[in-house]
Design a protein around this motif. Structure first.
Motif, mmCIF file in Angstrom:
data_model
loop_
_atom_site.group_PDB
_atom_site.id
_atom_site.type_symbol
_atom_site.label_atom_id
_atom_site.label_comp_id
_atom_site.label_asym_id
_atom_site.label_seq_id
_atom_site.Cartn_x
_atom_site.Cartn_y
_atom_site.Cartn_z
ATOM 1 N N ALA A 36 12.001 33.538 27.163
ATOM 2 C CA ALA A 36 11.055 32.456 26.857
ATOM 3 C C ALA A 36 11.330 31.227 27.718
ATOM 4 N N MET A 37 12.592 30.878 27.899
ATOM 5 C CA MET A 37 12.936 29.721 28.726
ATOM 6 C C MET A 37 12.529 29.947 30.173
ATOM 7 N N THR A 38 12.841 31.125 30.706
ATOM 8 C CA THR A 38 12.526 31.417 32.108
ATOM 9 C C THR A 38 11.020 31.512 32.329
ATOM 10 N N SER A 39 10.289 31.952 31.313
ATOM 11 C CA SER A 39 8.834 32.069 31.431
ATOM 12 C C SER A 39 8.180 30.727 31.735
ATOM 13 N N ALA A 40 8.848 29.640 31.374
ATOM 14 C CA ALA A 40 8.295 28.307 31.643
ATOM 15 C C ALA A 40 8.136 28.055 33.136
ATOM 16 N N LEU A 41 8.876 28.793 33.963
ATOM 17 C CA LEU A 41 8.818 28.602 35.414
ATOM 18 C C LEU A 41 7.607 29.283 36.035
ATOM 19 N N ASP A 42 7.008 30.235 35.310
ATOM 20 C CA ASP A 42 5.884 31.006 35.847
ATOM 21 C C ASP A 42 6.279 31.674 37.167
ATOM 22 N N ASN A 43 7.486 32.268 37.173
ATOM 23 C CA ASN A 43 8.025 32.934 38.359
ATOM 24 C C ASN A 43 8.454 34.333 37.947
ATOM 25 N N GLU A 44 7.652 35.331 38.328
ATOM 26 C CA GLU A 44 7.884 36.689 37.866
ATOM 27 C C GLU A 44 9.207 37.248 38.374
ATOM 28 N N VAL A 45 9.579 36.917 39.615
ATOM 29 C CA VAL A 45 10.835 37.423 40.170
ATOM 30 C C VAL A 45 12.026 36.861 39.391
ATOM 31 N N ALA A 46 11.979 35.551 39.091
ATOM 32 C CA ALA A 46 13.055 34.939 38.312
ATOM 33 C C ALA A 46 13.149 35.586 36.932
ATOM 34 N N ASN A 74 6.558 49.510 38.022
ATOM 35 C CA ASN A 74 6.711 48.066 37.819
ATOM 36 C C ASN A 74 7.420 47.371 38.969
ATOM 37 N N MET A 75 8.139 48.170 39.790
ATOM 38 C CA MET A 75 8.891 47.609 40.927
ATOM 39 C C MET A 75 9.806 46.470 40.475
ATOM 40 N N SER A 76 10.530 46.725 39.390
ATOM 41 C CA SER A 76 11.429 45.711 38.845
ATOM 42 C C SER A 76 12.711 45.640 39.677
ATOM 43 N N LEU A 77 13.524 44.629 39.393
ATOM 44 C CA LEU A 77 14.784 44.439 40.104
ATOM 45 C C LEU A 77 15.951 45.149 39.426
ATOM 46 N N GLU A 86 12.245 38.641 36.042
ATOM 47 C CA GLU A 86 12.808 39.980 36.151
ATOM 48 C C GLU A 86 14.308 39.935 36.399
ATOM 49 N N MET A 87 14.745 39.001 37.241
ATOM 50 C CA MET A 87 16.165 38.900 37.544
ATOM 51 C C MET A 87 16.962 38.481 36.312
ATOM 52 N N VAL A 88 16.454 37.498 35.577
ATOM 53 C CA VAL A 88 17.143 37.052 34.357
ATOM 54 C C VAL A 88 17.244 38.197 33.357
ATOM 55 N N THR A 89 16.161 38.928 33.172
ATOM 56 C CA THR A 89 16.150 40.039 32.212
ATOM 57 C C THR A 89 17.106 41.143 32.635
ATOM 58 N N ALA A 90 17.035 41.530 33.911
ATOM 59 C CA ALA A 90 17.887 42.614 34.400
ATOM 60 C C ALA A 90 19.362 42.236 34.312
ATOM 61 N N LEU A 91 19.695 41.012 34.699
ATOM 62 C CA LEU A 91 21.092 40.575 34.628
ATOM 63 C C LEU A 91 21.579 40.529 33.194
#
Length: 324
Positions: free
Chosen positions: A174-184, A92-95, A186-191
């Motif tokens: 769900a809130m971050t998904s509104a940005l349609d930014n996969e890196v953001a 997945n090459m996640s952060l 992943e970062m929100v989830t990992a943090l």
């Protein structure tokens, strides 16, 4: 993989290894660089198949043990994954590995106490505030029943004195998904994950402020749907305020305990048990602050120099250890 594509990938891999195999762990590092080069050149996505161990040995001229060591390191970084019957694939090459490393570093530097929790909480707050304009723009004028339902479940659990971790991460994803930014995302989830781990020692105190935190989530989604960026940012700050209060409380207790210990030590070593512990003069304290500022400025300059040099000379497959 077609022969011409495989040949091109092999040539790229050999360029990454410099055409030689080195020795010991160096060979494993060269294999890592070669595989990362292949992923970049062929734009391989998660789930894409990679060469077998035997193919890598043949293409790169290295031993099977070097290949296995490289795959193990890349798996730890979530770059590749190996499963019986499926071979080696792009992961997945996640952060997550990066963020967990940062948490470990902050914990080691902060020592015992709330330093690690505070560092991760601050980073989460900075990120949420930085994304505020994009989130509000994406959600303004809409209504999301799922987000309101999540907040309702949070509130119900808070009123019962129950933690709502599952609802909390569901809300932020769900809130971050509104940005349609996969890196953001992943970062929100990992943090969030590492934050929750660091927060375990404070759980008893966090439970005291569950309702306030749930209500802050409600204000966040309402402000976003209303298109009110100022109310949204205020609600985000309110969301982290209970945790910041708890951290401040713990730090005050730790500081008091440390002060008591220092006082006892000073009394025990002093010829006059009633003599107060020695305090820094205003001038000495100012000199200490200035020395710390100078040290910090030198550290910033050194980090900037390393980062600039790395950015000027490195290719995308280079390892960044030692840069930060």
């Amino acid at each position: 993989m077609p022969d011409d594509a495989q040949s091109h990938a092999t040539q790229g891999a050999m360029r990454a290894t410099g055409g030689h195999t080195g020795s010991g762990s160096d060979r494993a590092d060269l294999v890592m660089d070669a595989l990362k080069q292949r992923i970049i050149e062929e734009r391989l996505q998660p789930g894409a198949k990679l060469p077998t161990e035997a193919e890598l040995c043949r293409e790169l001229g290295v031993s099977r043990s070097s290949v296995r060591e490289a795959l193990s390191k890349l798996a730890a970084l979530d770059i590749v994954t190996s499963q019986r019957g499926k071979g080696t694939q792009v992961a997945n090459m996640s952060l997550s590995p990066l963020v967990e490393s940062l948490l470990l570093r902050s914990s080691a530097r902060a020592g015992a106490g709330t330093g690690a929790v505070e560092s991760v909480a601050q980073l989460r707050e900075y990120l949420d505030l930085g994304m505020a304009e994009g989130v509000v723009r994406a959600l303004s004028g809409t209504h999301h029943d799922n987000l309101h339902e999540i907040v309702a479940r949070m509130t119900e659990k808070a009123l019962r004195g129950e933690n709502f971790q599952h609802e909390d991460i569901e809300f932020h994803i769900a809130m971050t998904s509104a940005l349609d930014n996969e890196v953001a995302l992943e970062m929100v989830t990992a943090l969030w994950v590492v934050h929750s781990i660091a927060l375990r020692d404070l759980n008893d105190d966090v439970d005291e402020l569950l309702l306030e935190t749930a209500q802050a989530h409600k204000r966040i989604i309402q402000a976003a749907e209303d298109g009110d960026i100022f109310a949204y940012r205020g609600a985000v700050i309110d969301h982290y305020r209970p945790l910041n209060m708890i951290i401040d409380r713990h730090e005050a207790v730790q500081h008091a305990a440390a002060s008591d210990g220092s006082t006892e030590s000073a009394l025990g070593d002093s010829e006059d048990p009633e003599a107060p512990p020695e305090k820094l003069s205003a001038g000495d304290a100012a000199q200490q602050r200035e020395a710390k500022r100078a040290e910090r400025a030198a550290d910033i300059a050194a980090r900037a120099q390393r980062a600039a040099s790395f950015a000027d000379n490195a290719d995308p497959t280079s390892r960044v250890s030692g840069v930060l």
